[in-house]
Design a protein around this motif. Structure first.
Motif, mmCIF file in Angstrom:
data_model
loop_
_atom_site.group_PDB
_atom_site.id
_atom_site.type_symbol
_atom_site.label_atom_id
_atom_site.label_comp_id
_atom_site.label_asym_id
_atom_site.label_seq_id
_atom_site.Cartn_x
_atom_site.Cartn_y
_atom_site.Cartn_z
ATOM 1 N N UNK A 248 -17.057 24.082 -13.194
ATOM 2 C CA UNK A 248 -15.897 24.972 -13.505
ATOM 3 C C UNK A 248 -15.765 26.231 -12.622
ATOM 4 N N UNK A 249 -15.037 26.121 -11.592
ATOM 5 C CA UNK A 249 -15.034 27.366 -10.513
ATOM 6 C C UNK A 249 -14.204 28.601 -11.091
ATOM 7 N N UNK A 250 -13.611 28.357 -12.274
ATOM 8 C CA UNK A 250 -12.815 29.650 -12.814
ATOM 9 C C UNK A 250 -13.833 30.601 -13.554
ATOM 10 N N UNK A 251 -15.199 30.106 -13.315
ATOM 11 C CA UNK A 251 -15.937 31.423 -14.054
ATOM 12 C C UNK A 251 -17.046 31.571 -12.879
ATOM 13 N N UNK A 252 -17.658 32.753 -13.297
ATOM 14 C CA UNK A 252 -18.827 33.032 -12.187
ATOM 15 C C UNK A 252 -20.062 32.999 -12.904
ATOM 16 N N UNK A 253 -21.098 33.206 -12.361
ATOM 17 C CA UNK A 253 -22.547 33.188 -12.856
ATOM 18 C C UNK A 253 -22.954 34.422 -13.150
ATOM 19 N N UNK A 254 -23.774 34.482 -14.398
ATOM 20 C CA UNK A 254 -24.302 35.596 -15.026
ATOM 21 C C UNK A 254 -25.554 35.491 -15.329
ATOM 22 N N UNK A 255 -26.486 36.598 -15.229
ATOM 23 C CA UNK A 255 -27.905 36.710 -15.803
ATOM 24 C C UNK A 255 -27.556 37.882 -16.809
ATOM 25 N N UNK A 256 -28.369 37.751 -17.763
ATOM 26 C CA UNK A 256 -28.562 38.594 -19.070
ATOM 27 C C UNK A 256 -29.883 38.936 -19.342
ATOM 28 N N UNK A 257 -30.349 40.173 -18.971
ATOM 29 C CA UNK A 257 -31.819 40.628 -19.253
ATOM 30 C C UNK A 257 -31.856 41.622 -20.524
ATOM 31 N N UNK A 258 -32.824 41.198 -21.346
ATOM 32 C CA UNK A 258 -33.146 42.233 -22.545
ATOM 33 C C UNK A 258 -34.236 43.239 -22.057
ATOM 34 N N UNK A 259 -33.663 44.489 -21.682
ATOM 35 C CA UNK A 259 -34.597 45.852 -21.129
ATOM 36 C C UNK A 259 -35.202 46.578 -22.463
ATOM 37 N N UNK A 260 -35.188 46.094 -23.495
ATOM 38 C CA UNK A 260 -35.512 46.927 -24.733
ATOM 39 C C UNK A 260 -34.531 47.711 -25.340
ATOM 40 N N UNK A 261 -34.144 48.910 -24.758
ATOM 41 C CA UNK A 261 -33.083 49.547 -25.443
ATOM 42 C C UNK A 261 -31.675 49.224 -24.925
ATOM 43 N N UNK A 262 -31.519 48.367 -23.725
ATOM 44 C CA UNK A 262 -30.261 47.950 -23.455
ATOM 45 C C UNK A 262 -30.335 46.486 -22.940
ATOM 46 N N UNK A 263 -29.275 45.889 -22.598
ATOM 47 C CA UNK A 263 -29.224 44.596 -21.938
ATOM 48 C C UNK A 263 -28.488 45.001 -20.502
ATOM 49 N N UNK A 264 -29.010 44.046 -19.644
ATOM 50 C CA UNK A 264 -28.587 44.107 -18.367
ATOM 51 C C UNK A 264 -28.022 42.889 -17.800
ATOM 52 N N UNK A 265 -26.396 42.957 -17.683
ATOM 53 C CA UNK A 265 -25.765 41.925 -17.281
ATOM 54 C C UNK A 265 -25.420 41.976 -15.934
ATOM 55 N N UNK A 266 -25.934 40.945 -15.227
ATOM 56 C CA UNK A 266 -25.426 40.700 -13.466
ATOM 57 C C UNK A 266 -24.645 39.458 -13.242
ATOM 58 N N UNK A 267 -23.476 40.074 -12.726
ATOM 59 C CA UNK A 267 -22.557 39.119 -12.367
ATOM 60 C C UNK A 267 -22.432 38.823 -11.025
ATOM 61 N N UNK A 268 -22.544 37.445 -10.579
ATOM 62 C CA UNK A 268 -22.190 37.368 -9.147
ATOM 63 C C UNK A 268 -20.710 37.180 -8.800
ATOM 64 N N UNK A 269 -20.352 38.266 -8.134
ATOM 65 C CA UNK A 269 -18.979 38.288 -7.595
ATOM 66 C C UNK A 269 -18.759 38.562 -6.207
#
Length: 139
Positions: free
Chosen positions: A31-52
């Motif tokens: 499905x190309x209507x979505x984009x790829x994402x990575x989510x990392x747990x950094x302890x006090x926060x999450x880091x979401x990285x989306x390929x755009x």
């Protein structure tokens, strides 16, 4: 006998091989209507990285709706592109969107940055509130 594949096509030429490789490259992503994402747990926060890749910062929007974060990116085709004589056009125009559950996130402290085709969203975790200690009177 070994070269006979039912309902298949013989790969006798380099052009057939390249056509099949191109077809699998452009249709194998699902499905190309979505984009790829990575989510990392950094302890006090999450880091979401989306390929755009290919988007401008102005083409991307982040919206909060209750406990959902909606990331939307829009490509628009200019009118001058419609006047060109394309032999083949594979670049997509339209809207790409994903929703994420952000329950347990401090929504007021969410930050986002866009650099080199990667959207980085910092999602601070909500501080856990321990029940207040108190004494209970016995009746």
């Amino acid at each position: 006998m070994f070269g006979m594949i039912p309902f298949g096509r013989e790969e006798n030429s380099l052009w057939n091989y390249l056509d099949n490789m191109e077809r699998s490259l452009f249709t194998g992503f699902g499905d190309m209507s979505q984009f790829r994402c990575d989510i990392q747990d950094k302890g006090d926060h999450y880091l979401l990285e989306a390929e755009l890749p290919g988007f401008q910062k102005e083409d991307i929007s982040l919206d909060l709706a209750g406990d959902s974060l909606v990331i939307t990116a829009r490509h628009s085709s200019e009118t001058e592109d419609k006047q060109k004589d394309y032999v083949r056009r594979e670049r997509k125009f339209g809207s790409f969107s994903r929703s994420f559950d952000i329950s347990g996130i401090d929504a007021g402290a969410i930050r986002a940055a866009y650099n080199n085709g990667i959207l980085e969203v910092t999602l601070p975790k909500r501080a856990e509130t321990a029940p207040a200690a108190r004494s209970i009177a016995i009746e």
